[in-house]
Design an enzyme around this catalytic site. Structure first.
Site, mmCIF file in Angstrom:
data_model
loop_
_atom_site.group_PDB
_atom_site.id
_atom_site.type_symbol
_atom_site.label_atom_id
_atom_site.label_comp_id
_atom_site.label_asym_id
_atom_site.label_seq_id
_atom_site.Cartn_x
_atom_site.Cartn_y
_atom_site.Cartn_z
ATOM 1 N N ASP A 154 -3.049 4.774 -2.326
ATOM 2 C CA ASP A 154 -4.046 5.428 -1.483
ATOM 3 C C ASP A 154 -4.453 6.796 -2.038
ATOM 4 O O ASP A 154 -3.582 7.599 -2.404
ATOM 5 C CB ASP A 154 -3.428 5.612 -0.085
ATOM 6 C CG ASP A 154 -4.465 5.984 0.955
ATOM 7 O OD1 ASP A 154 -5.430 5.241 1.111
ATOM 8 O OD2 ASP A 154 -4.278 7.031 1.620
ATOM 9 N N ASP B 75 0.850 -1.181 0.000
ATOM 10 C CA ASP B 75 0.000 0.000 0.000
ATOM 11 C C ASP B 75 0.891 1.237 0.000
ATOM 12 O O ASP B 75 1.699 1.429 0.917
ATOM 13 C CB ASP B 75 -0.889 -0.036 1.262
ATOM 14 C CG ASP B 75 -2.250 0.597 1.031
ATOM 15 O OD1 ASP B 75 -2.275 1.707 0.473
ATOM 16 O OD2 ASP B 75 -3.257 0.003 1.433
ATOM 17 N N HIS C 120 -11.087 -2.567 3.974
ATOM 18 C CA HIS C 120 -10.921 -2.160 5.365
ATOM 19 C C HIS C 120 -11.657 -0.863 5.715
ATOM 20 O O HIS C 120 -11.637 -0.441 6.866
ATOM 21 C CB HIS C 120 -9.427 -1.980 5.632
ATOM 22 C CG HIS C 120 -8.866 -0.879 4.773
ATOM 23 N ND1 HIS C 120 -8.762 -0.977 3.399
ATOM 24 C CD2 HIS C 120 -8.431 0.361 5.082
ATOM 25 C CE1 HIS C 120 -8.292 0.152 2.911
ATOM 26 N NE2 HIS C 120 -8.076 0.980 3.904
ATOM 27 N N ASP C 121 -12.260 -0.217 4.709
ATOM 28 C CA ASP C 121 -13.009 1.026 4.952
ATOM 29 C C ASP C 121 -14.521 0.812 4.874
ATOM 30 O O ASP C 121 -15.287 1.759 5.076
ATOM 31 C CB ASP C 121 -12.660 2.091 3.902
ATOM 32 C CG ASP C 121 -11.239 2.617 4.040
ATOM 33 O OD1 ASP C 121 -10.676 2.549 5.153
ATOM 34 O OD2 ASP C 121 -10.703 3.100 3.023
ATOM 35 N N GLU D 149 -6.638 4.143 -5.666
ATOM 36 C CA GLU D 149 -7.900 4.409 -4.977
ATOM 37 C C GLU D 149 -8.375 5.794 -5.396
ATOM 38 O O GLU D 149 -7.605 6.752 -5.318
ATOM 39 C CB GLU D 149 -7.706 4.340 -3.461
ATOM 40 C CG GLU D 149 -9.028 4.378 -2.720
ATOM 41 C CD GLU D 149 -8.900 4.885 -1.284
ATOM 42 O OE1 GLU D 149 -9.749 4.549 -0.463
ATOM 43 O OE2 GLU D 149 -7.953 5.639 -1.002
HETATM 44 O O1 ISL Z 1 -13.831 5.412 4.361
HETATM 45 C C1 ISL Z 1 -13.834 6.591 4.076
HETATM 46 C C2 ISL Z 1 -14.319 7.582 4.980
HETATM 47 O O2 ISL Z 1 -15.711 7.602 4.843
HETATM 48 C C3 ISL Z 1 -13.350 7.063 2.818
HETATM 49 O O3 ISL Z 1 -13.701 8.346 2.505
HETATM 50 C C4 ISL Z 1 -11.841 6.962 2.907
HETATM 51 O O4 ISL Z 1 -11.349 7.857 3.838
HETATM 52 C C5 ISL Z 1 -11.266 7.250 1.581
HETATM 53 O O5 ISL Z 1 -11.730 6.226 0.775
HETATM 54 C C6 ISL Z 1 -9.756 7.205 1.614
HETATM 55 O O6 ISL Z 1 -9.335 6.014 2.183
HETATM 56 C C7 ISL Z 1 -7.971 5.751 2.233
HETATM 57 O O7 ISL Z 1 -7.226 6.828 2.758
HETATM 58 C C8 ISL Z 1 -7.475 7.158 4.115
HETATM 59 C C9 ISL Z 1 -7.456 5.938 5.027
HETATM 60 O O8 ISL Z 1 -7.973 6.293 6.282
HETATM 61 C C10 ISL Z 1 -8.253 4.802 4.473
HETATM 62 O O9 ISL Z 1 -8.153 3.667 5.294
HETATM 63 C C11 ISL Z 1 -7.718 4.543 3.111
HETATM 64 O O10 ISL Z 1 -8.276 3.412 2.495
HETATM 65 C C12 ISL Z 1 -6.392 8.116 4.504
HETATM 66 O O11 ISL Z 1 -5.144 7.567 4.190
#
Ligand code: ISL
Ligand code: CA
Length: 588
Positions: A211, A106, A343-344, A268
């Site tokens: 990310d 990642d 994971h989100d 992402e």
């Molecule tokens: O899950 C979310 C909040 O509602 C999404 O908006 C998420 O923050 C967004 O998809 C970005 O996610 C990624 O970057 C973030 C991290 O917290 C997440 O785990 C990651 O997947 C910041 O690095």
């Protein structure tokens, strides 16, 4: 349409691969400290291989104060000590390669931790040589009051700017204040990122998940965002940083490195629902990330006031969104990343099907069919293959660990301290969409702590349904969700012209309960097509086979979550009754 993909040149290994996502802290604890680790992952590689996945993607494992479980990196060359060492990563890569599999890391480079030495330098003085590595702006004054430079909100609550006393300026953080955004306008930042990529690729990583990669180029005017949420002082500035002016220039530089290593890449890309915009990254001739995660499907139950506002989704919306991405990418030589969980996200059985105990396995299998027969690279998140549901109804607030959920709760309860009904509905929304739903420990067996750890895990185990929702039980049971997923992955490998490269068309688009679609090979293949029929409802529904399809070759049902259906024919009758959450794949 042009000749795609008759010439075969658009067939590549990463389109035919399936990715298994591992959340390192919750996968398997090898040394009894309650935190998952890299040795734990190594000990389960045969399990992942048995499922049939080709690639393992690990969420961030680098040195980090863990404000956001590793999405706040303080050293891109070091490993977070509880996870292990660089030598463990080498061993993991070797273990995967020995099994013919690949390792994806990642890459979190929109921001760093505020503890990263770059930021420590940057904040130390206005003239430090790292000052421009981050985004610093002077305060503005309104009515004599000091204000942040604009009204952008942070994804984790409050303003996206934090004032730094030392130098009297604000820095930008689209996420937590401990996650300052890097300034990609500074060439040295880009070079530093390229070095990190080369280091890990040379060391044995086979690619990256990148990310929030569409956030790296910001509109340099940093204007106020339009007011879209009148209830808040802070507004989404997404139009000024999601797919910003220099994004593709930056992505092409990254793409050159990826190409050199024939590396895997998935970006992402939150906050873009425009497929034309996404194609600018994933078009086959773009040499940027090969595919991206778009958020339109997983955002379908987010309310207008934000993720934790309630929203009921309709079947017609799901059909429209899936069909849009499927057909657009196939027709325009782009590529999709196919996922419902990570994971989100909350667990898919709970959000998209039914997580009543009697439905869990059926739901998991129905959604496996829904996802696994679509065009795109398939992503499976740990536990999804078992049909893991969201946290139980009695999950107390104390059990949540996620910064997004905790900040939201704090903000909401301080704004509305006495609104018990709002508190209740909000907690209901957390049980659907909090990121912690997917972060509970992987259930390996029925022993204490679900076989995840001998110690108390950093986040509580999901204790319900443990008798069936655990890896050991499912691996033993040929009728489990685990083996159903394995069959789906095998089907993709067996009939790539149909399931990987075939075209997509909705069938009976107007049906309110049944999601049905066909996949049709674009180039000569032993099979002429597949029909996928999915009852998304936890009750029986009836559905008619379109007469046009009945004229085709007889074919056979090659997959179904109802054992009685397997091997039967569809062409004998026009109207069939589908059981609760029934899925079937008819191949002819
Ligand atoms: O899950 C979310 C909040 O509602 C999404 O908006 C998420 O923050 C967004 O998809 C970005 O996610 C990624 O970057 C973030 C991290 O917290 C997440 O785990 C990651 O997947 C910041 O690095
Ligand atoms: Ca451990």
């Amino acid at each position: 349409m042009t000749e795609f993909p008759q010439n075969g040149s658009l067939k590549v290994w990463w389109k035919e691969s399936t990715v298994y996502q591992v959340y390192p802290s919750s996968f398997r604890d090898s040394n009894g400290d309650g935190i998952g680790d890299i040795q734990g992952v190594i000990s389960k590689l045969d399990y992942i291989k048995t499922l049939g996945a080709d690639i393992v993607w690990l969420n961030p494992i680098f040195s980090s104060p863990q404000v956001d479980v590793g999405y706040d990196i303080s050293d891109y060359y070091g490993i977070h000590p509880p996870y292990g060492t660089v030598a463990d990563v080498d061993e993991l890569a070797a273990g995967l390669h020995a099994r013919g599999m690949k390792l994806v890391l990642d890459l979190v480079v929109n921001h760093t931790s505020d503890q990263h030495p770059w930021f420590q330098e940057s904040r130390s003085s206005l003239t430090n040589s790292y000052r421009d590595w981050y985004i610093w702006k002077k305060p503005v004054y309104k009515d004599g009051q000091q204000q942040p430079p604009n009204n952008w909100k942070s994804y984790f609550g409050g303003s996206a700017w934090t004032y730094d006393e030392g130098t009297g300026e604000y820095y930008l953080h689209l996420f937590a204040r401990e996650q300052p955004d890097l300034n990609w306008e500074t060439p040295q930042v880009r070079t530093a990122v390229h070095e990190i990529m080369r280091y890990w690729l040379a060391r044995g990583a086979d690619g990256f998940r990148m990310d929030v990669i569409n956030f790296i180029s910001k509109d340099q005017r940093f204007p106020d965002a339009p007011i879209t949420n009148s209830g808040s002082r802070w507004q989404s500035g997404k139009q000024f940083y999601a797919c910003g002016p220099r994004l593709h220039e930056y992505l092409r530089d990254i793409g050159k490195i990826l190409k050199e290593y024939d590396a895997f890449s998935v970006g992402e890309m939150p906050d873009v629902d425009d497929s034309v915009e996404v194609l600018r990254a994933v078009g086959h001739d773009r040499e940027e990330p090969s595919m991206v995660f778009q958020f339109e499907i997983v955002g379908i139950d987010h309310g207008a006031e934000g993720k934790f506002a309630p929203r009921r989704w309709e079947m017609q919306e799901l059909k429209r969104i899936v069909s849009k991405w499927q057909t657009y990418m196939i027709d325009n030589h782009g590529w999709n990343a196919i996922y419902l969980e990570n994971h989100d996200q909350g667990r898919s059985v709970s959000r998209f099907a039914s997580d009543r105990p009697e439905h869990l396995q059926l739901s998991a299998k129905m959604l496996a069919t829904f996802l696994g027969c679509q065009c795109g690279t398939l992503f499976i998140y740990q536990g999804q293959e078992l049909g893991m549901p969201n946290v139980p109804r009695d999950w107390p607030m104390d059990n949540y660990r996620d910064i997004e959920t905790l900040n939201h709760w704090k903000e909401m309860t301080s704004l509305h301290p006495d609104d018990a009904s709002l508190h209740r509905t909000t907690q209901g929304e957390y049980r659907l969409k909090s990121r912690d739903n997917s972060r509970t420990p992987m259930p390996w067996d029925e022993s204490p702590n679900a076989g995840f750890s001998v110690a108390q895990p950093w986040i509580p185990v999901h204790g319900d349904h443990l008798a069936t929702i655990n890896a050991a039980a499912q691996v033993k049971d040929p009728s489990s969700a685990f083996w159903y997923w394995a069959k789906v992955l095998r089907l993709r490998k067996q009939y790539p012209e149909v399931f990987i490269y075939g075209s997509f068309a909705l069938v009976s688009p107007e049906h309110e309960d049944v999601f049905a679609y066909t996949r049709t090979p674009l180039s000569p293949s032993g099979r002429e097509g597949a029909l996928i029929v999915l009852n998304f409802r936890p009750y029986e529904v009836s559905w008619s086979v379109p007469p046009k399809l009945l004229l085709s070759n007889p074919g056979e049902i090659v997959l179904s979550n109802y054992p009685s259906r397997a091997g039967s024919q569809l062409n004998e009758t026009t109207s069939i009754s589908l059981g609760p959450l029934e899925a079937l794949v008819w191949l002819w």
